[in-house]
Design an enzyme around this catalytic site. Sequence first.
Site, mmCIF file in Angstrom:
data_model
loop_
_atom_site.group_PDB
_atom_site.id
_atom_site.type_symbol
_atom_site.label_atom_id
_atom_site.label_comp_id
_atom_site.label_asym_id
_atom_site.label_seq_id
_atom_site.Cartn_x
_atom_site.Cartn_y
_atom_site.Cartn_z
ATOM 1 N N SER A 61 43.674 44.079 40.374
ATOM 2 C CA SER A 61 43.848 43.111 39.738
ATOM 3 C C SER A 61 45.303 43.337 38.534
ATOM 4 O O SER A 61 46.457 43.699 39.133
ATOM 5 C CB SER A 61 42.676 42.429 38.687
ATOM 6 O OG SER A 61 42.983 41.326 37.925
ATOM 7 N N ASP A 104 39.951 33.461 45.639
ATOM 8 C CA ASP A 104 40.159 34.055 44.414
ATOM 9 C C ASP A 104 40.705 32.780 43.685
ATOM 10 O O ASP A 104 41.642 32.371 44.064
ATOM 11 C CB ASP A 104 41.314 35.080 44.772
ATOM 12 C CG ASP A 104 41.518 35.781 43.368
ATOM 13 O OD1 ASP A 104 41.290 35.182 42.350
ATOM 14 O OD2 ASP A 104 41.854 37.213 43.797
ATOM 15 N N HIS A 130 37.679 37.103 43.011
ATOM 16 C CA HIS A 130 38.458 37.877 42.395
ATOM 17 C C HIS A 130 38.055 39.120 42.269
ATOM 18 O O HIS A 130 38.609 40.196 42.375
ATOM 19 C CB HIS A 130 39.017 37.419 41.031
ATOM 20 C CG HIS A 130 39.993 38.188 40.743
ATOM 21 N ND1 HIS A 130 41.451 38.104 41.154
ATOM 22 C CD2 HIS A 130 40.340 39.104 39.565
ATOM 23 C CE1 HIS A 130 42.161 38.919 40.281
ATOM 24 N NE2 HIS A 130 41.731 39.429 39.390
HETATM 25 C C1 MLT Z 1 47.137 39.675 35.555
HETATM 26 O O1 MLT Z 1 47.068 39.287 34.259
HETATM 27 O O2 MLT Z 1 47.661 40.899 35.862
HETATM 28 C C2 MLT Z 1 46.310 38.961 36.502
HETATM 29 O O3 MLT Z 1 46.273 37.507 36.098
HETATM 30 C C3 MLT Z 1 45.197 39.546 36.915
HETATM 31 C C4 MLT Z 1 44.207 39.428 35.841
HETATM 32 O O4 MLT Z 1 44.377 40.598 34.897
HETATM 33 O O5 MLT Z 1 43.329 38.463 35.519
#
Ligand code: MLT
Length: 206
Positions: free
Chosen positions: A106, A156, A187
């Site tokens: 992520s 996701d 996700h």
């Molecule tokens: C991010 O902010 O890098 C992406 O949206 C993934 C997350 O951290 O939720």
Amino acid sequence: MRPEPDFLHEFVPGKSARTLLLLHGTGGNERDLIPLGHDLDPGASLLSPRGKILENGRPRFFRRLAEGVFDLEDLKKRTHELAEFVVSAAAHYKFDLKKIVAVGYSNGANIAASMLLLRPEILSAAILFRAMVPLVPETKPNLNSKRIWIGGGAHDPIVPASNTQELVEMLRSSGADVTIRFFQSGHELTSDDVDLAREWLTGSVD
Ligand code: MLT
């Protein structure tokens, strides 16, 4: 002595020459991905920093303005800062800078992708779980020798599959050898992600 510039981090020495750079998701910390690192490669050293940005008390690797909308100046600055940390950690812990594989989930996958685009010399390969396009670099990096595995969630809600696909095209057009797999998930990370990433890592990367 701790590596400078400093990040709170864990370092676990391994038996092989490879080091996994473990990069957690939003709200994670330096301990989160240690079990995943052992699972992916029990012989590798593990370097696991904690992101320095706090969003409502939750650590991240760079600032965002909204979900999926990144503060690009901060992202660039944090990418270089993390790259310098890896270089100084390699000197401090005496691991091979030429055998670093990023493993990011992520937010951690997004800064790893940013590092591939802005500081490609730091990583020999990368495993990116639920990654999206972090930024469009001003100059195309040379990713000719890089091997990258990306795991996306078909459902996701945070990262649209089309965005992950865009990242794949961007990396491929810079010469990277990219494997992309989509899973019947959101996700969250699944055991199928981990199994396929492990297979890929043990089968194809130094
Ligand atoms: C991010 O902010 O890098 C992406 O949206 C993934 C997350 O951290 O939720």
